[in-house]
Design a protein around this motif. Structure first.
Motif, PDB file in Angstrom:
ATOM      1  N   GLU A   1      -7.337  -3.645   7.485  1.00 25.05           N
ATOM      2  CA  GLU A   1      -7.441  -2.361   8.171  1.00 25.05           C
ATOM      3  C   GLU A   1      -6.425  -2.327   9.311  1.00 25.05           C
ATOM      4  OE1 GLU A   1      -9.229   0.283   7.514  1.00 25.05           O
ATOM      5  OE2 GLU A   1     -10.391  -0.524   5.835  1.00 25.05           O
ATOM      6  N   GLN A   2      -5.471  -1.408   9.219  1.00 29.37           N
ATOM      7  CA  GLN A   2      -4.505  -1.199  10.293  1.00 29.37           C
ATOM      8  C   GLN A   2      -5.064  -0.140  11.247  1.00 29.37           C
ATOM      9  OE1 GLN A   2      -1.865  -3.173  10.213  1.00 29.37           O
ATOM     10  NE2 GLN A   2      -2.081  -3.905   8.108  1.00 29.37           N
ATOM     11  N   GLN A   3      -4.863  -0.333  12.550  1.00 31.25           N
ATOM     12  CA  GLN A   3      -5.448   0.559  13.541  1.00 31.25           C
ATOM     13  C   GLN A   3      -4.377   1.403  14.216  1.00 31.25           C
ATOM     14  OE1 GLN A   3      -8.781   0.747  13.898  1.00 31.25           O
ATOM     15  NE2 GLN A   3      -9.028  -0.892  12.374  1.00 31.25           N
ATOM     16  N   ALA A   4      -4.701   2.683  14.429  1.00 26.30           N
ATOM     17  CA  ALA A   4      -3.845   3.598  15.177  1.00 26.30           C
ATOM     18  C   ALA A   4      -4.757   4.484  16.011  1.00 26.30           C
ATOM     19  CB  ALA A   4      -2.983   4.441  14.244  1.00 26.30           C
ATOM     20  N   GLU A   5      -4.921   4.131  17.295  1.00 30.29           N
ATOM     21  CA  GLU A   5      -5.853   4.806  18.190  1.00 30.29           C
ATOM     22  C   GLU A   5      -7.249   4.780  17.565  1.00 30.29           C
ATOM     23  OE1 GLU A   5      -4.116   8.611  19.029  1.00 30.29           O
ATOM     24  OE2 GLU A   5      -2.617   7.737  20.375  1.00 30.29           O
ATOM     25  N   ASN A   6      -7.807   5.952  17.244  1.00 28.50           N
ATOM     26  CA  ASN A   6      -9.164   5.983  16.685  1.00 28.50           C
ATOM     27  C   ASN A   6      -9.165   6.088  15.166  1.00 28.50           C
ATOM     28  OD1 ASN A   6     -10.343   5.893  19.256  1.00 28.50           O
ATOM     29  ND2 ASN A   6     -10.117   8.112  19.493  1.00 28.50           N
ATOM     30  N   ARG A   7      -8.001   5.938  14.572  1.00 29.82           N
ATOM     31  CA  ARG A   7      -7.896   6.051  13.114  1.00 29.82           C
ATOM     32  C   ARG A   7      -7.521   4.706  12.515  1.00 29.82           C
ATOM     33  NH1 ARG A   7      -3.787  10.967  12.428  1.00 29.82           N
ATOM     34  NH2 ARG A   7      -2.790   9.858  14.168  1.00 29.82           N
ATOM     35  N   SER A   8      -7.870   4.537  11.253  1.00 33.82           N
ATOM     36  CA  SER A   8      -7.492   3.320  10.546  1.00 33.82           C
ATOM     37  C   SER A   8      -6.865   3.697   9.209  1.00 33.82           C
ATOM     38  CB  SER A   8      -8.701   2.408  10.336  1.00 33.82           C
ATOM     39  OG  SER A   8      -9.657   3.027   9.509  1.00 33.82           O
ATOM     40  N   PHE A   9      -6.017   2.813   8.707  1.00 30.40           N
ATOM     41  CA  PHE A   9      -5.352   3.043   7.429  1.00 30.40           C
ATOM     42  C   PHE A   9      -4.985   1.694   6.842  1.00 30.40           C
ATOM     43  CE2 PHE A   9      -2.188   2.907  10.724  1.00 30.40           C
ATOM     44  CZ  PHE A   9      -1.131   2.197  10.186  1.00 30.40           C
ATOM     45  N   ARG A  10      -4.548   1.701   5.599  1.00 28.38           N
ATOM     46  CA  ARG A  10      -4.115   0.469   4.940  1.00 28.38           C
ATOM     47  C   ARG A  10      -2.646   0.584   4.564  1.00 28.38           C
ATOM     48  NH1 ARG A  10      -9.275  -1.594   1.237  1.00 28.38           N
ATOM     49  NH2 ARG A  10     -10.732  -1.746   3.010  1.00 28.38           N
ATOM     50  N   GLN A  11      -2.002  -0.580   4.480  1.00 28.26           N
ATOM     51  CA  GLN A  11      -0.567  -0.622   4.241  1.00 28.26           C
ATOM     52  C   GLN A  11      -0.254  -1.602   3.115  1.00 28.26           C
ATOM     53  OE1 GLN A  11       1.915   1.186   5.538  1.00 28.26           O
ATOM     54  NE2 GLN A  11       3.306   0.091   4.171  1.00 28.26           N
ATOM     55  N   THR A  12       0.748  -1.299   2.324  1.00 28.04           N
ATOM     56  CA  THR A  12       1.152  -2.178   1.225  1.00 28.04           C
ATOM     57  C   THR A  12       2.616  -2.579   1.402  1.00 28.04           C
ATOM     58  OG1 THR A  12       1.841  -0.332  -0.195  1.00 28.04           O
ATOM     59  CG2 THR A  12      -0.459  -1.051  -0.341  1.00 28.04           C
ATOM     60  N   PHE A  13       3.034  -3.564   0.621  1.00 26.22           N
ATOM     61  CA  PHE A  13       4.449  -3.936   0.607  1.00 26.22           C
ATOM     62  C   PHE A  13       4.879  -4.272  -0.814  1.00 26.22           C
ATOM     63  CE2 PHE A  13       2.368  -8.015   2.071  1.00 26.22           C
ATOM     64  CZ  PHE A  13       2.650  -8.792   0.953  1.00 26.22           C
ATOM     65  N   SER A  14       6.198  -4.263  -1.016  1.00 25.29           N
ATOM     66  CA  SER A  14       6.804  -4.635  -2.295  1.00 25.29           C
ATOM     67  C   SER A  14       7.658  -5.879  -2.085  1.00 25.29           C
ATOM     68  CB  SER A  14       7.676  -3.496  -2.828  1.00 25.29           C
ATOM     69  OG  SER A  14       6.913  -2.312  -2.986  1.00 25.29           O
TER      70      SER A  14
ATOM     71  N   GLY B   1       7.272   1.740  -8.739  1.00 26.42           N
ATOM     72  CA  GLY B   1       6.098   2.338  -8.126  1.00 26.42           C
ATOM     73  C   GLY B   1       5.623   1.723  -6.828  1.00 26.42           C
ATOM     74  N   ARG B   2       6.308   0.669  -6.357  1.00 30.01           N
ATOM     75  CA  ARG B   2       5.951  -0.008  -5.094  1.00 30.01           C
ATOM     76  C   ARG B   2       4.613  -0.750  -5.210  1.00 30.01           C
ATOM     77  NH1 ARG B   2       8.994   4.413  -3.454  1.00 30.01           N
ATOM     78  NH2 ARG B   2      10.540   3.966  -1.816  1.00 30.01           N
ATOM     79  N   ASN B   3       4.286  -1.486  -4.125  1.00 29.20           N
ATOM     80  CA  ASN B   3       3.061  -2.288  -4.075  1.00 29.20           C
ATOM     81  C   ASN B   3       2.982  -3.231  -5.271  1.00 29.20           C
ATOM     82  OD1 ASN B   3       0.623  -3.310  -3.172  1.00 29.20           O
ATOM     83  ND2 ASN B   3      -0.597  -1.667  -4.064  1.00 29.20           N
ATOM     84  N   ARG B   4       4.078  -3.967  -5.501  1.00 28.81           N
ATOM     85  CA  ARG B   4       4.154  -4.873  -6.629  1.00 28.81           C
ATOM     86  C   ARG B   4       5.193  -5.958  -6.332  1.00 28.81           C
ATOM     87  NH1 ARG B   4       4.362  -2.414 -11.394  1.00 28.81           N
ATOM     88  NH2 ARG B   4       5.618  -3.995 -12.444  1.00 28.81           N
ATOM     89  N   VAL B   5       5.212  -7.005  -7.178  1.00 32.12           N
ATOM     90  CA  VAL B   5       6.149  -8.109  -7.037  1.00 32.12           C
ATOM     91  C   VAL B   5       6.992  -8.182  -8.304  1.00 32.12           C
ATOM     92  CG1 VAL B   5       6.414 -10.602  -6.702  1.00 32.12           C
ATOM     93  CG2 VAL B   5       4.530  -9.398  -5.585  1.00 32.12           C
ATOM     94  N   GLU B   6       8.291  -8.264  -8.138  1.00 32.11           N
ATOM     95  CA  GLU B   6       9.199  -8.450  -9.262  1.00 32.11           C
ATOM     96  C   GLU B   6      10.039  -9.695  -8.987  1.00 32.11           C
ATOM     97  OE1 GLU B   6       9.473  -6.846 -12.061  1.00 32.11           O
ATOM     98  OE2 GLU B   6       8.124  -5.148 -11.666  1.00 32.11           O
ATOM     99  N   SER B   7      10.190 -10.536 -10.010  1.00 27.81           N
ATOM    100  CA  SER B   7      11.000 -11.743  -9.838  1.00 27.81           C
ATOM    101  C   SER B   7      12.023 -11.854 -10.957  1.00 27.81           C
ATOM    102  CB  SER B   7      10.115 -12.995  -9.825  1.00 27.81           C
ATOM    103  OG  SER B   7       9.287 -13.038 -10.961  1.00 27.81           O
ATOM    104  N   ARG B   8      13.173 -12.403 -10.637  1.00 24.91           N
ATOM    105  CA  ARG B   8      14.245 -12.531 -11.616  1.00 24.91           C
ATOM    106  C   ARG B   8      13.821 -13.511 -12.708  1.00 24.91           C
ATOM    107  NH1 ARG B   8      19.663 -11.112 -11.330  1.00 24.91           N
ATOM    108  NH2 ARG B   8      21.054 -12.254 -12.714  1.00 24.91           N
ATOM    109  N   GLY B   9      13.751 -13.018 -13.906  1.00 27.34           N
ATOM    110  CA  GLY B   9      13.306 -13.833 -15.022  1.00 27.34           C
ATOM    111  C   GLY B   9      11.807 -13.899 -15.167  1.00 27.34           C
TER     112      GLY B   9
END
Length: 405
Positions: free
Chosen positions: A353-366, A396-404
């Motif tokens: 849970e990421q916090q921003a003042e009184n709000r919360s959200f979630r974050q992803t990475f690739s 589409g993001r929020n995923r892992v790609e590896s060479r081979g």
């Protein structure tokens, strides 16, 4: 924890950072638990009332392990009371996972989790063993080496915070060995303290002009050895973090990451070991700044930095490559294993849970991953990982790609 408070979310947040958390609702249960095992730290809630059982128990806890107190009170008498109780930290209530991780990762407790490292270069094995025992008794991870020829390799392996070196050895003297060490750019700043019977000022001054950081005259008292070594090693570790690390996240900055990556590649080639590189980019990061503000964006970057440092090995190189892009060098790791680890990290980070003042959200990475199997040097390694990162975003993001992979 206060009665009626659900600590489950905090427990799950800390688990994502790699901490195993045990929840106890009574001071008596804490006292019994400490008799069975010693934790990394105890975090306790208190309103600092006179009859608070946590206050009564605090001195015993702080003498056993680090004690962190959390309280809705922030006045000076409470801060002073926490200090007198032996607490190493006083955090706001409600307790935020990122504040606690900061204390555990970067505060006084961090040395218990990542001890200071000292390399002792002494041709007399008996003396080297004695110095090692003295420092180890004070929580220092001390390693000895009697052969000067093996010292550069030992430095690469250990990444010491200080080198304690005999000035006169049969194969070469300490000044010559210090010159060899200082020839290498990445090793130039490591403090070197000489151990010697040498008392002539002219000799000591000559050594100091080469960047030697101090002398301990043999025979050295254990107390002097401990104070000199620990204080200088701590200072070097702190100064190194200022110079080599990104000012916001505390991770390696771009230039130092590349320097250490090049060294890691040379070691991997020399020892015929695998090495993988993961390039990581936060998804739709601009939306965070636009929606919640740049302060929230900086907090996400900090949370990701803490998360990666807690979950990865101490030997892994983690750096901020630029903006919201990070690079991770996984020495000794084949690309398929690197893919599995980064995918597990991706899933766990998305649950924070990421916090921003009184709000919360979630974050992803690739993530895009490359390895020395297909790359010749650091330039091609980064280029191939970037290509895989671009593919992950295209897919589409929020995923892992590896060479081979």
């Amino acid at each position: 924890m206060p009665v009626g408070i659900d600590a489950g979310p905090l427990q799950r947040q800390l688990a994502c950072f790699g901490f195993e958390v045990t929840l106890l609702s009574q001071a008596a249960k804490l006292a019994r638990a400490l008799q069975e095992a010693t934790p990394v730290a105890v975090v306790a809630f208190s309103e600092f009332a006179d009859n608070d059982p946590i206050i009564q128990l605090a001195p015993a806890v702080s003498s056993t392990c680090p004690l962190v107190l959390t309280s809705p009170r922030r006045d000076f008498p409470v801060r002073l009371a926490a200090t007198r109780l032996g607490a190493c930290g006083l955090l706001d209530w409600p307790l935020q996972a990122n504040q606690l991780v900061d204390l555990l990762r970067f505060g006084d407790i961090s040395e218990r989790r990542d001890p200071l490292r000292v390399l002792i270069v002494e041709d007399m094995a008996s003396l080297a063993g004695l110095y090692t025992q003295v420092l180890a008794a004070h929580g220092v991870e001390a390693t000895s080496e009697t052969n000067p020829e093996k010292v550069p390799e030992r430095i690469e392996q250990l990444s010491p915070d200080l080198i304690l070196m005999d000035m006169y050895m049969p194969q070469c003297n300490g000044i010559e060995l210090a010159k060899v060490i200082r020839q290498q750019r990445l090793l130039d700043g490591i403090p070197i303290v000489f151990l010697s019977v040498e008392k002539r000022q002219v000799v000591q001054l000559d050594a100091l002009t080469l960047g030697i950081d101090g002398f301990l005259t043999k025979p050295v008292a254990p107390e002097e050895l401990v104070v000199t070594v620990i204080n200088r090693a701590r200072r070097y570790r702190k100064l190194r973090s200022y110079i080599a690390n990104d000012s916001l996240t505390g991770l390696l900055n771009h230039s130092h990451l590349h320097g250490q990556m090049d060294s890691g590649i040379l070691r991997a080639r020399r020892d015929s070991l695998p090495l993988s590189l993961a390039m990581l980019d936060l998804d739709y990061f601009k939306r965070i700044n636009d929606t919640y503000g740049h302060q929230a964006g900086d907090q996400v970057l900090l949370n990701l930095a803490r998360f990666l440092k807690e979950r990865l090995r101490r030997t892994d190189l983690v750096g901020r490559y630029g903006g919201e892009e990070f690079a991770i060098v996984l020495g000794g790791m084949p690309i398929m294993r690197a893919h599995q680890i980064m995918d597990s990290l991706r899933q766990d980070f998305s649950q924070l849970e990421q916090q921003a003042e009184n709000r919360s959200f979630r974050q992803t990475f690739s993530v895009g991953i490359s390895s020395l199997q297909t790359a010749e040097d650091s330039i091609s390694l980064v280029q191939q990982a970037d290509e895989m990162l671009y593919r992950a975003k295209e897919e589409g993001r929020n995923r892992v790609e590896s060479r081979g992979g």
